[in-house]
Scaffold this active site. Structure first.
Site, PDB file in Angstrom:
ATOM      1  N   ASP A   1      15.436  -1.324   4.312  1.00  0.00           N
ATOM      2  CA  ASP A   1      16.032  -0.815   5.372  1.00  0.00           C
ATOM      3  C   ASP A   1      15.435  -1.559   6.579  1.00  0.00           C
ATOM      4  OD1 ASP A   1      17.207   0.923   3.716  1.00  0.00           O
ATOM      5  OD2 ASP A   1      15.149   2.249   3.803  1.00  0.00           O
TER       6      ASP A   1
ATOM      7  N   ASP B   1      13.507   4.213   5.280  1.00  0.00           N
ATOM      8  CA  ASP B   1      12.133   4.178   5.131  1.00  0.00           C
ATOM      9  C   ASP B   1      11.241   2.982   4.156  1.00  0.00           C
ATOM     10  OD1 ASP B   1      13.280   5.000   2.450  1.00  0.00           O
ATOM     11  OD2 ASP B   1      11.177   5.951   1.978  1.00  0.00           O
TER      12      ASP B   1
ATOM     13  N   CYS C   1       5.474   0.447  45.940  1.00  0.00           N
ATOM     14  CA  CYS C   1       4.118  -0.332  45.769  1.00  0.00           C
ATOM     15  C   CYS C   1       4.225  -0.977  44.445  1.00  0.00           C
ATOM     16  CB  CYS C   1       2.959   0.758  45.769  1.00  0.00           C
ATOM     17  SG  CYS C   1       2.347   1.781  47.505  1.00  0.00           S
TER      18      CYS C   1
ATOM     19  N   ASP D   1      19.865   5.618   5.377  1.00  0.00           N
ATOM     20  CA  ASP D   1      19.490   5.191   4.034  1.00  0.00           C
ATOM     21  C   ASP D   1      19.630   6.319   3.044  1.00  0.00           C
ATOM     22  OD1 ASP D   1      18.739   3.411   1.859  1.00  0.00           O
ATOM     23  OD2 ASP D   1      16.683   4.585   2.315  1.00  0.00           O
TER      24      ASP D   1
ATOM     25  N   CYS E   1       3.445   4.924  45.920  1.00  0.00           N
ATOM     26  CA  CYS E   1       4.914   5.065  45.683  1.00  0.00           C
ATOM     27  C   CYS E   1       5.727   4.083  45.030  1.00  0.00           C
ATOM     28  CB  CYS E   1       5.456   5.333  47.067  1.00  0.00           C
ATOM     29  SG  CYS E   1       5.387   3.653  48.015  1.00  0.00           S
TER      30      CYS E   1
END
Length: 779
Positions: A668, A664, A18, A462, A15
């Site tokens: 960037d 990409d 724990c 971008d 649980c």
């Protein structure tokens, strides 16, 4: 401080209390920078200083909390790990099934016998369930007349004999784990079950062994064996359903793994041989026929075909591949045959990396989990205290026999409050969501990104390679007056001779155009790249510069006379680069990068989601505005260097907005790292992918829409899970304690409490599994 990361397998957790106990203990260990313990995966991820604490010390620390801890001698592959998990889950399910089968049979028999016993026990409590069962008990006595002849004492002993295998075998782990937790100063779900059923069993045992004596002193000889067996049976049922549902949460990983072929046709010694996939090595030449899966990542040497990459990108349209193109392992070759060279095999392939990232994301914790962790830290001790208070109140104010009412109410409080649902609320949703995202080509690297994506206010794109295709082509080469002798081909040749040393997409377009015209390039010396501006180099003894107006001014050339022509070309959607020779502008090269077919639709849908859209670019303003207009983007900031993109993102964040940056390229990466959520196009460079928290494998801006929708739906499911888990306890505990009894005469029995507890855990897992259908079909 040098930080290392350790993955540790933790066993015995049942649980949130724990996992929370293990995590808090690890976080307090000297030398540990951070720790994350995941209940669903049964693992701990620990960032630590190896000079301050060893792996063995971390294992001892976890074991000191009462749970098992192991670290594999070698890091297993995801397939091996899932196979081990599957076998463990199957074994757990089989064991739980056997235990539940025994428990439920015993529970039903115990209820029937208890109904008969209630008729023979004067002063017994009026249990509503028992009243319903009494007619069945009478029917049983008619079917088996010998039962009617049994005395109350004999029935109690019969119930004891029936209950012993349930307590001693089927439910034994509840007691052993509770005892282990107690030895280490802790308490968890097992503690509540063990204390609740243990109290009922021990009281019933005392009544069984000394029933006549108790009755002679005015104490009804009532036993609760049926409650003990029903509680254990229903808790086991909940565990069984949870175990089966948990197995479905990692179904996306299994589906990804099953995509791999089992063999490959490899050219060795001039002979085509079919070998197991595990024996393929880098550099092998592999033959792929129509309808076959590609066994590894590589580059096509000869032949061509359409390749279905939907398993990787979520895009159903096959992609045409020719010599020189990259192919990805596990994608499907459609109609042609080709030969390719293996570049990445085994655990280095794109698919293997995706599987690892999904696995890491499923093992990570979302920030919202901290709420459940904080509550679980004090939950069990508080529940035990409430049970004690409940017992005392019923003992003082309850109807006779008060101590029996007090016992029933206290046991019901302990059972109904088990925090299983609380511990499952977040990790189940995270596991299902990250797996679903991977299937849709949205690779979420950590749970924190999943949570934050739902709170995005602004999406910053971008331009090149993000809003546009990133595959620009030369549209115009135009020498200027005074350099007519250079001519178009000469101007292009000089520019390409410098640009072939650059990795910028525009440089590649210029070099590609020179190659198409079969122009012989000259070597360039003293090459220098100016990020966001252009490149310098010496070609054939001339200092050549290719770039924007700022670069021209730095090179001593005046771009002003060509400004109107540049603006005209830019208004048509071209990016225009100046070419200067020895400090004088020799001409212009116009390059166009077509907008992605889905960019405008993605922007439209993001606006519908209430998001603000911004486009940043190092390109000139006229070109940027032309592209933005086609995409439906109103706010554009152009002519930016990489550090200036970073500043724009910071300014937006300073206004209190949560920002996602989509890019990409190398330029960037700073903005991606600064953003609240960095989203990289999977077609981009490695550094951008590394800086991002989410990767769009199909290179399609609709993936941003999918990521936002998936995040919002996931957070909605998580909040539902936490809400109902908390409400269940907030409402269930007072009802179990008897708050409705004075008004409605309603008091939950322990078996009713067990059924409610099991139902809450199963409902949380089932609700999370609804995410398996998220995103698909929502566009």
């Amino acid at each position: 401080m040098t930080t290392s990361t350790a993955e540790i397998e933790v066993s015995g957790m049942t649980c949130a209390a724990c996992s929370g106990r293990v995590q808090r203990t690890l976080e307090k260990t000297p030398g540990v920078a951070s720790a994350s313990v995941n209940l669903m995966t049964g693992s701990a991820t620990v960032d630590y200083d190896p000079d301050a604490v060893s792996i063995d010390r971390l294992l001892e620390t976890i074991r000191g909390t009462g749970y098992g801890a192991e670290r594999p001698a070698s890091r297993p592959s995801t397939e091996e790990l899932l196979e081990v998990q599957d076998k463990a889950r199957e074994a757990e399910t089989r064991e739980l099934s056997r235990k539940f089968a025994l428990s439920i049979v015993v529970a039903v028999l115990s209820m029937l016998l208890s109904a008969r016993l209630a008729e023979l026990t004067p002063g017994a409590m009026a249990d509503p369930f028992m009243r319903l069962m009494m007619p069945l008990g009478q029917s049983l006595a008619q079917v088996a007349p010998w039962i009617a002849s049994l005395s109350a004492a004999a029935l109690r002993f019969a119930l004891l004999v029936l209950t012993l295998p349930v307590v001693g075998w089927a439910g034994r782990h509840f007691y052993t784990r509770a005892w282990t937790a107690l030895q280490h100063g802790g308490a968890n779900m097992n503690t509540l079950i063990a204390v609740g059923t243990g109290a009922a069993f021990l009281f019933s045992l005392a009544v069984t062994l000394a029933g006549d004596w108790l009755q002679s002193h005015g104490i009804p000889a009532q036993v609760y064996y049926e409650s003990v067996t029903w509680i254990i049976a229903l808790v086991l049922l909940g565990n069984l359903l949870e175990s089966r549902a948990k197995g479905r949460t990692s179904g996306a990983l299994r589906r990804l793994i099953r995509l791999r072929p089992t063999s490959a046709r490899v050219m060795r010694g001039g002979v085509e041989r079919e070998i197991p996939l595990e024996q393929v090595t880098e550099g092998d030449e592999i033959v792929v026929r129509p309808g076959e899966k590609i066994p590894a990542d590589g580059t096509i040497l000869d032949g061509s075909s359409y390749v279905d990459e939907s398993m990787l990108t979520g895009e159903a349209i096959p992609v045409f591949k020719r010599p020189g193109d990259r192919v990805i392992g596990a994608t499907l070759n459609r109609n042609g045959a080709f030969r390719f060279r293996a570049v990445h095999v085994g655990q280095d392939t794109v698919l293997a990396q995706i599987i690892r990232l999904v696995q890491q994301a499923q093992g990570s914790k979302a920030p919202i989990q901290r709420l459940a962790d904080r509550i679980s830290a004090v939950f069990v001790p508080v529940v035990i205290a409430l049970a004690v208070v409940t017992f005392g109140v019923w003992l003082v104010l309850g109807p006779p026999p008060a101590y029996l009412w007090a016992l029933v109410a206290a046991v019901s409080v302990l059972i109904i409050a088990c925090p299983c649902a609380m511990g499952l609320a977040v990790p189940t949703a995270v596991m299902v969501s990250t797996g679903r995202g991977a299937e849709q080509g949205v690779l979420i690297k950590r749970a924190e990104a999943l949570e934050r994506s739902g709170a995005i206010d602004v999406v910053v794109f971008d331009k090149t390679g993000t809003v546009t295709e990133g595959r620009p082509a030369v549209r115009l080469v135009e020498p200027v007056a005074g350099h007519a002798e250079v001519k178009q081909e000469g101007l292009l040749r000089l520019a390409a001779s410098v640009e072939h040393l650059s990795e910028h997409p525009y440089a590649e377009a210029i070099v590609a155009e020179a190659g198409r015209l079969a122009l012989a390039l000259s070597p360039a010396s003293e090459f220098e790249a100016m990020p966001g501006e252009g490149v310098f180099g010496i070609v054939d003894g001339r200092r050549v510069a290719v770039g924007n107006a700022k670069l021209m001014r730095d090179a001593g050339a005046d771009p002003a006379p060509l400004q109107s022509r540049v603006e005209q070309l830019a208004a048509e959607g071209n990016t225009v680069m100046y070419v200067a020779m020895d400090g004088a502008i020799a001409g212009l090269i116009a390059v166009a990068d077509p907008i992605r077919s889905t960019s405008a639709e993605a922007v439209r849908q993001l606006k519908q989601l209430g998001l603000e859209i911004v486009m940043l670019t190092g390109d000139n303003r006229r070109t940027a505005e032309a592209v933005a207009k086609l995409a439906g983007i109103e706010r554009v900031v152009a002519e930016l260097l990489p550090d200036q993109k970073l500043d724009v993102v910071r300014r937006i964040q300073a206004g209190g907005k949560t920002v996602a940056v989509v890019g990409d390229g190398l330029n960037d990466a700073p903005a991606l790292a600064q953003a609240d959520i960095g989203i990289a196009m999977g077609t981009g460079v490695d550094v951008a992918v590394e800086a991002a928290a989410i990767i769009l494998m199909r290179g399609d801006l609709l993936g941003v829409v999918d990521a936002v929708k998936l995040s919002r739906r996931t957070m909605r499911i998580i909040r539902q899970n936490l809400f109902w888990a908390f409400v269940y306890n907030v409402v269930g505990i007072p009802v179990a304690a008897g708050i409705l009894y004075p008004v409605l005469g309603l008091l939950l029995t322990p078996s009713m409490a067990a059924a409610a507890m099991a139902a809450s855990s199963v409902s949380v897992v089932t609700n999370s599994l609804r995410l398996r259908k998220a995103v698909s079909g929502e566009r």
